[in-house]
Design an enzyme around this catalytic site. Structure first.
Site, PDB file in Angstrom:
ATOM      1  N   THR A  15       0.672  -0.999  -0.071  1.00 36.03           N
ATOM      2  CA  THR A  15      -0.155  -0.166  -0.330  1.00 36.03           C
ATOM      3  C   THR A  15       1.173   1.504   0.202  1.00 36.03           C
ATOM      4  OG1 THR A  15      -1.761  -1.008   0.991  1.00 36.03           O
ATOM      5  CG2 THR A  15      -1.898   0.864   1.240  1.00 36.03           C
ATOM      6  N   VAL A  16       1.814   1.402   1.029  1.00 39.34           N
ATOM      7  CA  VAL A  16       2.705   2.565   1.071  1.00 39.34           C
ATOM      8  C   VAL A  16       3.144   2.632   0.063  1.00 39.34           C
ATOM      9  CG1 VAL A  16       4.333   4.062   2.664  1.00 39.34           C
ATOM     10  CG2 VAL A  16       2.190   2.827   3.726  1.00 39.34           C
ATOM     11  N   LYS A 105       6.506   0.693  12.446  1.00 43.47           N
ATOM     12  CA  LYS A 105       6.380   1.270  14.206  1.00 43.47           C
ATOM     13  C   LYS A 105       7.034   0.477  15.210  1.00 43.47           C
ATOM     14  CE  LYS A 105       2.650   0.757  12.259  1.00 43.47           C
ATOM     15  NZ  LYS A 105       1.689   2.203  11.344  1.00 43.47           N
ATOM     16  N   VAL A 132       3.965   7.144  12.272  1.00 38.04           N
ATOM     17  CA  VAL A 132       3.478   8.030  12.817  1.00 38.04           C
ATOM     18  C   VAL A 132       2.359   8.848  13.035  1.00 38.04           C
ATOM     19  CG1 VAL A 132       3.253   8.652  16.017  1.00 38.04           C
ATOM     20  CG2 VAL A 132       4.978   8.010  15.434  1.00 38.04           C
ATOM     21  N   GLY A 187      -8.617  -0.344   3.092  1.00 36.61           N
ATOM     22  CA  GLY A 187      -6.738  -0.352   2.872  1.00 36.61           C
ATOM     23  C   GLY A 187      -5.806   0.773   4.239  1.00 36.61           C
ATOM     24  N   ASP A 201      -0.511  -0.954  18.089  1.00 40.51           N
ATOM     25  CA  ASP A 201      -0.003  -0.077  16.454  1.00 40.51           C
ATOM     26  C   ASP A 201      -0.631   1.229  17.480  1.00 40.51           C
ATOM     27  OD1 ASP A 201       0.229   0.548  13.110  1.00 40.51           O
ATOM     28  OD2 ASP A 201      -1.420   2.100  13.937  1.00 40.51           O
ATOM     29  N   LYS A 205       3.630   3.896  18.393  1.00 44.13           N
ATOM     30  CA  LYS A 205       2.997   4.842  18.196  1.00 44.13           C
ATOM     31  C   LYS A 205       3.706   6.141  19.317  1.00 44.13           C
ATOM     32  CE  LYS A 205       0.494   4.316  13.897  1.00 44.13           C
ATOM     33  NZ  LYS A 205      -1.160   4.586  13.714  1.00 44.13           N
ATOM     34  N   GLY A 302      -3.391   5.197   4.779  1.00 40.73           N
ATOM     35  CA  GLY A 302      -3.812   5.037   3.838  1.00 40.73           C
ATOM     36  C   GLY A 302      -2.636   5.740   3.579  1.00 40.73           C
TER      37      GLY A 302
HETATM   38  N1  HSE Z   1      -3.316   0.666  10.428  1.00 40.48           N
HETATM   39  C1  HSE Z   1      -2.787   1.680  11.147  1.00 40.48           C
HETATM   40  C2  HSE Z   1      -3.767   2.874  10.647  1.00 40.48           C
HETATM   41  C3  HSE Z   1      -1.824   2.782   9.614  1.00 40.48           C
HETATM   42  O1  HSE Z   1      -4.574   2.179  10.720  1.00 40.48           O
HETATM   43  O2  HSE Z   1      -3.760   3.558  11.379  1.00 40.48           O
HETATM   44  C4  HSE Z   1      -0.926   3.481   9.573  1.00 40.48           C
HETATM   45  O3  HSE Z   1      -0.231   3.432  10.657  1.00 40.48           O
END
Ligand code: HSE
Length: 429
Positions: A15-16, A105, A132, A187, A201, A205, A302
């Site tokens: 994706t990124v 991260k 982050v 995504g 997650d 961060k 995204g």
């Molecule tokens: N899965 C992460 C979120 C993507 O939903 O923020 C970006 O780090």
């Protein structure tokens, strides 16, 4: 004349990575006009051949394998995620004196200490803005724009997926699973969505944010983490009626020589700016002694928001490479290990939910135990009546000590009138 051309190797076209490929390819002229720099892609590495075909990689760009990730480039851009292979790529790049940009991260929160050390030893840097809050340049703001500030606290919504899920649940009275599916289709979610939902997650961060703000190494395993999987539509509705929205909040505060760092759902007052951060957006609130209060708002997940942050890091490092800027040696020791403030020691207000029989003296029994534990009631709601399976009673408390609140709930759950495990949600002050 200086060499103004900097080459990257782009590792991972998910994706990124795909967003980074597109931005660098399409915005090269604009970046050159703004900075004088030419950012080139020497090689891309992607094990999924279908993706390579779909993107239709330019013929000037080499298709490389992971072993060549550090070859023939100035900056290695690691976007494969995960821990092991990513660690090998990043450490190998640093040992080869290459600058690194990553959105990983998990890798930096869990193994950052060794990697930042390695970067320092090799006189290069790791940049990780995309890791982050996606497209929000929060790390650059802290590192540069707020350099003259002592930041006393920083907290916010730093996971787009869970914010999207909670928003959909509230606005459309949608169930959790349906909202998660939508987030995945858009995504936002991690490959393993449990990282989002369980708060990990956000905790990754938070460790990176706290590390930068308090120039410290925060042991990831000491961070208190609670996700959103126990939040029900009923909680969201009760909270809203009482003037709050439920958000997954990461809090990072200095308390004397410790760091209060935790991730958990929280009731955010409707009039607090964070309460109005919708969908996959992230919002970060901070207090600096010079700037006072600030709110950062933007898309936290995204393809393009994250890619925007990666490209900004690449351009920043490209400037350093071209102008031969090095980190001064005397700043190495500033990052020291900090202890984490135990969640049981915090004081805050709570939303408590009890599922109980609808009988005389029920409230008296509950409030007695709360009172004995120094937990004072601010308001109570009971809407349903006479259900033999139990009815919800929701109590908002004044500020209380978390350890005492948990002791009270344990005691209350022993009462025969209680039909399900009682729960708590902290209230954001
Ligand atoms: N899965 C992460 C979120 C993507 O939903 O923020 C970006 O780090």
């Amino acid at each position: 004349m200086k060499k103004m051309c900097v080459d990257i190797n782009l590792i991972g076209l998910g994706t990124v990575g795909r967003g980074v490929y597109e931005l660098i390819t399409n915005k090269n002229k604009e970046i050159n006009e703004k900075t004088g720099l030419e950012i080139g892609i020497y090689g891309v590495c992607e094990k999924n051949k279908k993706i390579l075909k779909e993107i239709n990689i330019s013929q000037n760009i080499k298709i490389i394998d992971i072993k060549s990730a550090s070859k023939r480039c100035d900056i290695v851009v690691e976007l494969i995620g995960g821990l092991d292979t990513a660690y090998d790529i990043v450490s190998n790049a640093l040992n080869n004196k290459k600058y690194v940009v990553t959105a990983n991260k998990a890798l930096l929160a869990e193994r950052g200490e060794e990697l930042f050390d390695l970067a320092f030893k090799n006189d290069v840097e790791i940049r990780y803005e995309a890791s982050v809050a996606g497209g929000i340049p929060i790390l650059k703001s802290i590192r540069e724009g707020l350099i003259a500030n002592d930041i006393t606290e920083i907290y916010g919504i730093i996971n787009g997926t869970t914010n999207y899920i909670l928003t959909r649940m509230e606005k459309e009275e949608m169930d959790f699973d349906k909202a998660l599916k939508l987030a995945q289709n858009n995504g936002f979610a991690e490959a393993d969505p449990s990282l989002d939902i369980n708060g990990i997650d956000s905790a990754h961060k938070a460790v990176l944010l706290g590390g930068l703000v308090y120039q410290s190494i925060i042991p990831f395993n000491d961070v208190y983490i609670e996700g959103i999987s126990n939040i029900t539509l009923q909680d969201i509705k009760y909270a809203f009626e009482m003037g709050f929205r439920v958000k997954l909040i990461a809090t990072i505060k200095r308390i004397v020589d410790k760091i209060d760092i935790r991730v958990h759902p929280a009731l955010v007052p409707i009039n607090h700016p964070l309460s109005n951060i919708p969908d996959e957006y992230n919002g970060i609130f901070l207090k600096g002694d010079a700037v006072s209060e600030q709110l950062y708002y933007g898309k936290g997940a995204g393809r393009y928001p994250a890619a925007s942050a990666v490209v900004a890091d690449v351009v920043d490092l490209a400037k350093k490479i071209v102008y031969r800027e090095k980190l001064p040696k005397n700043i190495k020791k500033r990052y020291i290990k900090k202890a984490v403030f135990a969640v049981d020691d915090i004081y805050c207000s709570y939303f408590l939910k009890f599922i109980t029989l609808d009988r005389p003296l029920v409230l008296a029994k509950i409030s007695r135990i709360l009172g004995i534990n120094d937990v004072s009631i601010a308001s109570v709601i009971q809407k349903e009546v006479n259900n033999p399976k139990g009815v919800p009673i929701v109590i908002l408390t004044h500020k209380a000590n978390e350890r005492r609140v948990k002791e009270a709930l344990k005691e209350i759950d022993k009462l025969s009138i209680i039909k399900a495990k009682s729960s708590l949600i902290r209230i954001l002050e």
